[in-house]
Structures are given as structure tokens and as C-alpha cells.
Design a protein around this motif. Sequence first.
Motif, PDB file in Angstrom:
ATOM      1  N   ASP A 220       0.837  -1.200   0.000  1.00  0.00           N
ATOM      2  CA  ASP A 220       0.000   0.000   0.000  1.00  0.00           C
ATOM      3  C   ASP A 220       0.873   1.252   0.000  1.00  0.00           C
ATOM      4  O   ASP A 220       0.540   2.255  -0.635  1.00  0.00           O
ATOM      5  CB  ASP A 220      -0.920   0.023   1.223  1.00  0.00           C
ATOM      6  N   GLY A 221       1.988   1.185   0.715  1.00  0.00           N
ATOM      7  CA  GLY A 221       2.920   2.304   0.724  1.00  0.00           C
ATOM      8  C   GLY A 221       3.572   2.515  -0.625  1.00  0.00           C
ATOM      9  O   GLY A 221       3.763   3.656  -1.064  1.00  0.00           O
ATOM     10  N   PHE A 222       3.935   1.418  -1.306  1.00  0.00           N
ATOM     11  CA  PHE A 222       4.488   1.537  -2.650  1.00  0.00           C
ATOM     12  C   PHE A 222       3.489   2.205  -3.577  1.00  0.00           C
ATOM     13  O   PHE A 222       3.845   3.113  -4.345  1.00  0.00           O
ATOM     14  CB  PHE A 222       4.876   0.159  -3.188  1.00  0.00           C
ATOM     15  N   LEU A 223       2.243   1.771  -3.533  1.00  0.00           N
ATOM     16  CA  LEU A 223       1.225   2.354  -4.404  1.00  0.00           C
ATOM     17  C   LEU A 223       1.000   3.825  -4.078  1.00  0.00           C
ATOM     18  O   LEU A 223       0.814   4.646  -4.985  1.00  0.00           O
ATOM     19  CB  LEU A 223      -0.077   1.565  -4.272  1.00  0.00           C
ATOM     20  N   GLU A 224       1.045   4.163  -2.809  1.00  0.00           N
ATOM     21  CA  GLU A 224       0.942   5.570  -2.419  1.00  0.00           C
ATOM     22  C   GLU A 224       2.125   6.372  -2.950  1.00  0.00           C
ATOM     23  O   GLU A 224       1.965   7.505  -3.451  1.00  0.00           O
ATOM     24  CB  GLU A 224       0.872   5.686  -0.893  1.00  0.00           C
ATOM     25  N   ALA A 225       3.317   5.798  -2.870  1.00  0.00           N
ATOM     26  CA  ALA A 225       4.517   6.490  -3.362  1.00  0.00           C
ATOM     27  C   ALA A 225       4.402   6.767  -4.858  1.00  0.00           C
ATOM     28  O   ALA A 225       4.781   7.839  -5.335  1.00  0.00           O
ATOM     29  CB  ALA A 225       5.768   5.662  -3.058  1.00  0.00           C
ATOM     30  N   VAL A 226       3.890   5.783  -5.596  1.00  0.00           N
ATOM     31  CA  VAL A 226       3.703   5.983  -7.043  1.00  0.00           C
ATOM     32  C   VAL A 226       2.740   7.126  -7.293  1.00  0.00           C
ATOM     33  O   VAL A 226       2.982   8.002  -8.146  1.00  0.00           O
ATOM     34  CB  VAL A 226       3.189   4.673  -7.682  1.00  0.00           C
ATOM     35  N   GLU A 227       1.665   7.137  -6.550  1.00  0.00           N
ATOM     36  CA  GLU A 227       0.637   8.154  -6.763  1.00  0.00           C
ATOM     37  C   GLU A 227       1.143   9.554  -6.399  1.00  0.00           C
ATOM     38  O   GLU A 227       0.826  10.535  -7.077  1.00  0.00           O
ATOM     39  CB  GLU A 227      -0.596   7.820  -5.914  1.00  0.00           C
ATOM     40  N   ARG A 228       1.967   9.644  -5.351  1.00  0.00           N
ATOM     41  CA  ARG A 228       2.374  10.958  -4.841  1.00  0.00           C
ATOM     42  C   ARG A 228       3.702  11.461  -5.425  1.00  0.00           C
ATOM     43  O   ARG A 228       3.896  12.669  -5.584  1.00  0.00           O
ATOM     44  CB  ARG A 228       2.492  10.917  -3.322  1.00  0.00           C
ATOM     45  N   PHE A 229       4.627  10.537  -5.713  1.00  0.00           N
ATOM     46  CA  PHE A 229       5.995  10.975  -5.982  1.00  0.00           C
ATOM     47  C   PHE A 229       6.558  10.535  -7.331  1.00  0.00           C
ATOM     48  O   PHE A 229       7.711  10.840  -7.641  1.00  0.00           O
ATOM     49  CB  PHE A 229       6.926  10.480  -4.874  1.00  0.00           C
ATOM     50  N   ALA A 230       5.801   9.811  -8.145  1.00  0.00           N
ATOM     51  CA  ALA A 230       6.341   9.310  -9.412  1.00  0.00           C
ATOM     52  C   ALA A 230       6.299  10.375 -10.485  1.00  0.00           C
ATOM     53  O   ALA A 230       5.715  10.202 -11.553  1.00  0.00           O
ATOM     54  CB  ALA A 230       5.586   8.062  -9.856  1.00  0.00           C
ATOM     55  N   VAL A 231       6.939  11.476 -10.204  1.00  0.00           N
ATOM     56  CA  VAL A 231       7.092  12.561 -11.174  1.00  0.00           C
ATOM     57  C   VAL A 231       8.551  12.979 -11.160  1.00  0.00           C
ATOM     58  O   VAL A 231       9.198  12.898 -10.126  1.00  0.00           O
ATOM     59  CB  VAL A 231       6.181  13.771 -10.836  1.00  0.00           C
ATOM     60  N   PRO A 232       9.106  13.417 -12.285  1.00  0.00           N
ATOM     61  CA  PRO A 232      10.528  13.783 -12.328  1.00  0.00           C
ATOM     62  C   PRO A 232      10.838  14.931 -11.381  1.00  0.00           C
ATOM     63  O   PRO A 232       9.969  15.754 -11.100  1.00  0.00           O
ATOM     64  CB  PRO A 232      10.745  14.177 -13.777  1.00  0.00           C
TER      65      PRO A 232
END
Length: 232
Positions: A220-232
Motif C-alpha cells: 500500500d505504501g508503494f502504491l501511495e509512493a507511485v501516486e504521490r511521488f512518481a514525477v521527475p
Amino acid sequence: MDTPSVPDDAPPLAVDIDGTLTNDQRALDPRVIPVLRAWPTPIVIATGKSMPYPVALCEFLGIEQLVIAENGGVVVAGRDTVRIEGDREAANAVAAAYRDAGYGLGWGEADLVNRWRETELAVAREMPLAPLQEIADEYGLVVVDTGYAYHVKSPMVDKGTGLNVVAAELNLNSGDFLAIGDSENDVPTFEVAGRSVAVANADDRALAAADHVTDARFADGFLEAVERFAVP
């Protein structure tokens, strides 16, 4: 948490397995599969596991085999590059000395944890730590507690040195990467990556080293990280 969409401009990713892509029972969370398969830039699977595990994960996901295994001891950069960077002889010597001192490795006779290991030794956390550290020190090795096992490894390699190798093979910089993990063995990756995220179940060292910490735990934390921080 629902499966997030992956932005088209997501940066290269370096991600741990246990505790990061898994649930609290160490089973791969199926929601991470479409995220990893849709990732538009290189993904490096960085783990303390021996090489067959992350290579197989890449194979079954259908992504390029970019792997840091054994905490940097083994690096795979596609089908043509495998680099062995650790100290297998010293790790084998530590295993023998630990057994001679009356201790087992804790994995049973088959020992599927170490059977394919090339450069380090993994010992179950139920086994005594102090004598293991003393013996490792005699052979110039260090012990890293990942929360899942004690890893006896060369101090000259870690996930950070592994990411440097893979990045160079890809004509990228380590600083281009987003790193996500949960343990002290992820700290070196956090230190060389451009942005780092610890999932909420991470140990104290990883929490302190990360640029960001998720509210959610495990996958769930990984998915949250993708949603919040997966931008350059």
C-alpha cells in the motif's frame, strides 16, 4: 488503496521487494503488477535475495532484467551483463566458522535461501547475532539486518553501488532514479537516488534516510509512493 495510474514522465525506478512490493506475509501484492508492467522508464529490482528471485520476478512481469541482488553483490543489467562484486570465499568461511561454533543458519537442510547465493550469507534472525558479527568481522565482512534475515556481506558493495553500476550500463545517472524501500539495506540506494521514499513499515534507518515517508505500509505504501511521488 486502488491501483494508481503511472504518469508518462515517471522517472527510472529502483525498488525493493520484501516489505515494499509485498504484504505483511511477504506475498507479492497483485496490485503492484500492472504498475510495474506499465512503468515507462527502466525499473531496477534491488533486493537482498539471491539472483534467481529478482530475475524470475522480472521474467514473469515481462520487464527488462535489471537487478541488484544480494545487497549489491550481484548486478544484472540486461541479458548480457552480470557482475559479481562481493566476496564469496569470505562468506563461505563465515558460514563454516559459524557452524563450527555450534550454530546453524536457520533455514533447514535444503537452505533455499542460500543455495543460489553468490557473494554473501543470509542467516535467519532467530539465530544468535553477536557471534555472527564477531566471526564476520574476523573475515572483513559486515552484518546487515534487513528485518527478514541477517546478511553477511562485503562492506565494499551495497544497493547503492549496484545502482551506480546499472545506471552506468543504461547511460543514466543514479540521481535520475526514484528509490522506494523499507530497510537499512535500502539506505545506500536512498543516498544515491535523486528521490527516495520509505514505506511506513520501514525500519528506523530507512525512515531517517528517506526524502519522504508514506502513510501506508508495505505494498500500500508503494502504491501511495507511485501516486504521490512518481514525477521527475
